[in-house]
Design a protein around this motif. Structure first.
Motif, short mmCIF file in Angstrom:
data_model
loop_
_atom_site.label_atom_id
_atom_site.label_comp_id
_atom_site.label_asym_id
_atom_site.label_seq_id
_atom_site.Cartn_x
_atom_site.Cartn_y
_atom_site.Cartn_z
N ILE A 122 14.02 44.85 -51.10
CA ILE A 122 12.78 44.47 -50.43
C ILE A 122 13.03 44.36 -48.93
CG2 ILE A 122 10.86 42.84 -50.36
CD1 ILE A 122 11.86 41.75 -53.06
N ALA A 123 12.38 45.24 -48.18
CA ALA A 123 12.49 45.21 -46.72
C ALA A 123 11.19 44.68 -46.12
CB ALA A 123 12.78 46.61 -46.18
N CYS A 124 11.29 43.96 -45.02
CA CYS A 124 10.12 43.50 -44.29
C CYS A 124 9.91 44.47 -43.13
CB CYS A 124 10.32 42.08 -43.77
SG CYS A 124 8.93 41.47 -42.80
N ILE A 125 8.87 45.29 -43.22
CA ILE A 125 8.64 46.31 -42.19
C ILE A 125 7.57 45.88 -41.18
CG2 ILE A 125 9.48 48.25 -43.56
CD1 ILE A 125 6.60 48.86 -44.36
N LYS A 126 6.91 44.76 -41.46
CA LYS A 126 5.94 44.20 -40.49
C LYS A 126 5.78 42.72 -40.82
CE LYS A 126 2.15 43.32 -38.05
NZ LYS A 126 0.82 43.78 -38.46
N GLN A 127 5.90 41.88 -39.80
CA GLN A 127 5.66 40.45 -39.98
C GLN A 127 5.15 39.89 -38.66
OE1 GLN A 127 7.82 36.48 -41.86
NE2 GLN A 127 9.11 38.03 -40.92
N ARG A 128 3.93 39.43 -38.68
CA ARG A 128 3.31 38.98 -37.43
C ARG A 128 3.98 37.75 -36.86
NH1 ARG A 128 -3.01 39.22 -37.44
NH2 ARG A 128 -2.38 41.41 -37.49
N MET A 129 4.49 36.88 -37.74
CA MET A 129 5.04 35.61 -37.25
C MET A 129 6.53 35.49 -37.60
SD MET A 129 1.84 33.09 -38.17
CE MET A 129 2.60 31.67 -37.36
N GLY A 130 7.26 36.58 -37.46
CA GLY A 130 8.68 36.52 -37.75
C GLY A 130 9.33 37.88 -37.59
#
Length: 245
Positions: free
Chosen positions: A213-221
């Motif tokens: 699981i990759a985070c490819i967009k996070q507004r607050m991180g």
């Protein structure tokens, strides 16, 4: 939620009321992951599915809590008596309401009205499985953008964490050379992963059963649009279970 600790360790923090996208290539257990995630949180959830049948959804939840594959759940239902009741109790324990069939905003409004009439409140989580199954969205980019805009308005109006499942390309170079790695942000169809507050990219390695699981967009991180940095869980598709390694 202990099962997602590897994701939290990457400073990825899903927040209540956000629009969240789970994107992945075909066959990457997106629906299974969303089902498991919602069931583990135990929050009142309205789950829209255009692909699963009512039996499949019920069997996956029963499998998750009883630790038995779908075939065993089918046998329980056929045997009746206590075995059947245990499966029904497992399903009943999950505060999840399903809506099946083609997705469009008229049917979403109708299902939401029915939910509020039944429970006298909005659901705390809503899942749309998946974005491309919305009426007209399969090949029309403007419709897909409209779905994203409406999903954001929906989340703001209801206060519900709104989860959209979406496809990534199966034809890109990375899909051919690294099929078991999470797709990067630019592989998500329509570039729609840039719209939610949080976008996760997922992949399943069928050899090791690692779920990445990759985070490819996070507004607050922090996030990584290349998806090279990812958390790893262990997946048991036959039980619709995911574990921190």
């Amino acid at each position: 939620m202990p099962g997602l600790q590897p994701l939290y360790n990457m400073e990825v923090r899903p927040r209540h009321g956000e629009v969240v996208m789970i994107a992945g290539r075909s066959g990457t257990q997106k629906s299974g992951f969303a089902l498991w995630w919602m069931a583990q949180m135990g929050l009142p959830t309205l789950y829209f599915s255009a692909d699963m049948s009512p039996f499949t959804a019920s069997a996956r939840i029963a499998s998750m809590f009883l630790g038995e594959p779908t075939e065993s759940i089918e046998e329980r239902m056929a045997r009746g008596g206590r075995a059947r009741q245990e499966a029904l109790d497992a399903i009943e324990s999950v505060p999840m309401t399903f809506a099946f069939g083609q997705l469009n905003w008229q049917s979403v409004d109708q299902e939401l009205e029915s939910y509020v009439e039944l429970w006298d409140s909005y659901p705390q989580c809503v899942v749309f499985d998946n974005l491309m199954d919305f009426e007209g969205a399969e090949a029309d980019y403007s419709v897909q953008m409209n779905v994203m805009s409406n999903a954001t308005a929906f989340a703001r109006e209801t206060g519900a964490t709104t989860v959209l499942l979406h496809h990534a390309s199966d034809k890109s170079w990375d899909a051919k050379t690294a099929p078991y790695e999470p797709p990067s942000r630019n592989e998500v169809k329509g570039g729609l992963s840039e719209k939610p507050e949080l976008s996760l990219s997922v992949a399943l390695d069928p050899n090791s059963m690692e779920y990445k699981i990759a985070c490819i967009k996070q507004r607050m991180g922090p996030s990584d649009p290349t998806a090279r940095r990812y958390a790893v869980l262990r997946c048991q598709p036959e039980l619709t279970r995911f574990h921190a390694r």
